[in-house]
Design a protein around this motif. Sequence first.
Motif, PDB file in Angstrom:
ATOM      1  N   HIS A 195      33.274  34.171  38.784  1.00 40.00           N
ATOM      2  CA  HIS A 195      33.295  34.892  39.831  1.00 40.00           C
ATOM      3  C   HIS A 195      34.817  35.083  40.137  1.00 40.00           C
ATOM      4  O   HIS A 195      35.505  35.913  40.164  1.00 40.00           O
TER       5      HIS A 195
ATOM      6  N   ARG B 276      36.738  36.976  37.178  1.00 43.27           N
ATOM      7  CA  ARG B 276      36.776  38.504  37.729  1.00 43.27           C
ATOM      8  C   ARG B 276      37.631  38.702  38.617  1.00 43.27           C
ATOM      9  O   ARG B 276      38.519  39.724  38.640  1.00 43.27           O
ATOM     10  N   LEU B 277      37.861  37.742  39.696  1.00 38.66           N
ATOM     11  CA  LEU B 277      38.645  38.193  40.848  1.00 38.66           C
ATOM     12  C   LEU B 277      40.130  38.130  40.321  1.00 38.66           C
ATOM     13  O   LEU B 277      40.932  38.957  40.836  1.00 38.66           O
TER      14      LEU B 277
ATOM     15  N   ASP C  42      41.025  41.109  38.434  1.00 35.67           N
ATOM     16  CA  ASP C  42      41.540  42.407  39.555  1.00 35.67           C
ATOM     17  C   ASP C  42      42.606  42.288  40.175  1.00 35.67           C
ATOM     18  O   ASP C  42      43.289  43.066  40.119  1.00 35.67           O
ATOM     19  N   LYS C  43      43.093  40.915  40.626  1.00 37.18           N
ATOM     20  CA  LYS C  43      44.316  40.787  41.111  1.00 37.18           C
ATOM     21  C   LYS C  43      45.559  41.075  40.093  1.00 37.18           C
ATOM     22  O   LYS C  43      46.490  41.799  40.693  1.00 37.18           O
TER      23      LYS C  43
ATOM     24  N   THR D 246      44.901  33.104  43.286  1.00 40.35           N
ATOM     25  CA  THR D 246      43.468  33.262  42.942  1.00 40.35           C
ATOM     26  C   THR D 246      43.507  32.689  41.544  1.00 40.35           C
ATOM     27  O   THR D 246      42.575  32.090  41.126  1.00 40.35           O
TER      28      THR D 246
ATOM     29  N   ARG E 236      40.974  29.547  40.254  1.00 38.24           N
ATOM     30  CA  ARG E 236      40.219  29.590  38.996  1.00 38.24           C
ATOM     31  C   ARG E 236      40.595  28.329  38.143  1.00 38.24           C
ATOM     32  O   ARG E 236      39.832  27.678  37.679  1.00 38.24           O
TER      33      ARG E 236
END
Length: 283
Positions: free
Chosen positions: A202, A205-206, A209-210, A251, A255
């Motif tokens: 998750h 993927r975040l 996107d950032k 982010t 990760r």
Amino acid sequence: MESGSQVMSPEAAGRGKSRDLRHLRRLARYLAPYRLRVVGAVVALVVAAASVLSLGVGLRYLVDSGFAGDNARALDHALEAVLVVILALAVATYLRAYLVNWLGERLVADLREQIYAHVLRLSPAFFETRRTGEVISRLTTDTTVIQTVMSMGITQALRNLLLLLGGTVLLTVTNPRLTGFILLVVPVVVVPIVVFGRRVRHLSRLAQDKIAAVSSHIEETINAIRTVQAFTQEERESRDFVARSETAFLTAARRARARALLAAFVITLVFGAIVVVLWIGGH
């Protein structure tokens, strides 16, 4: 600098929610023209897995019959067999790595060409509700992720599955009782790893996107640089970019921390389970 093109599309907003691996089946038609190379990669994968399993048997024979048995002739035969297995493993690994990476790169190239041709034929209304950077990210970053899945994820999963099945058969033949203990320990190790791995997935993927949002902001600002300078919005755009960049960094840091914790968790559980199994086997 805000505009209508910066609105995140509903499809993009919900993109990370799908975990249905059946979507990967749609990629099979891109591999159909290269079926011979696919067959070659599968054969090389099976040979490599069989060589790894055979290597353990060969080393056992080398130690038991050669060294422990003090038999020079048996030692020579065992050493020759082990060298043959090592050579087969090296050749199969080379073929697997080359063919799988070639197929991954070829699939991504074909996919990008088809997507680009499709994007050129979309209506202007589509681009009014999508970020330019988002579209570019789908053509570059997302297709690269597909290439990584093809060249690493799927092949590693298949290789590990073959090693698991083959290793289970060998363990059952060697010591059925100890194999039963191992099968009892496996769920205790695997279930926490799967649960923690979903969190890492998750965050990955975040973070992606950032990064796409940062790229989109850069492109839109540069494309409208005359407007930005005409209204003296340089400072505002700089602050906006710093905020987006820092969000992407935080982010990515989350990760990285999650992946590091997952690695430590895996090492603790796996090697702890091995020690427990060895202790049970020793008694």
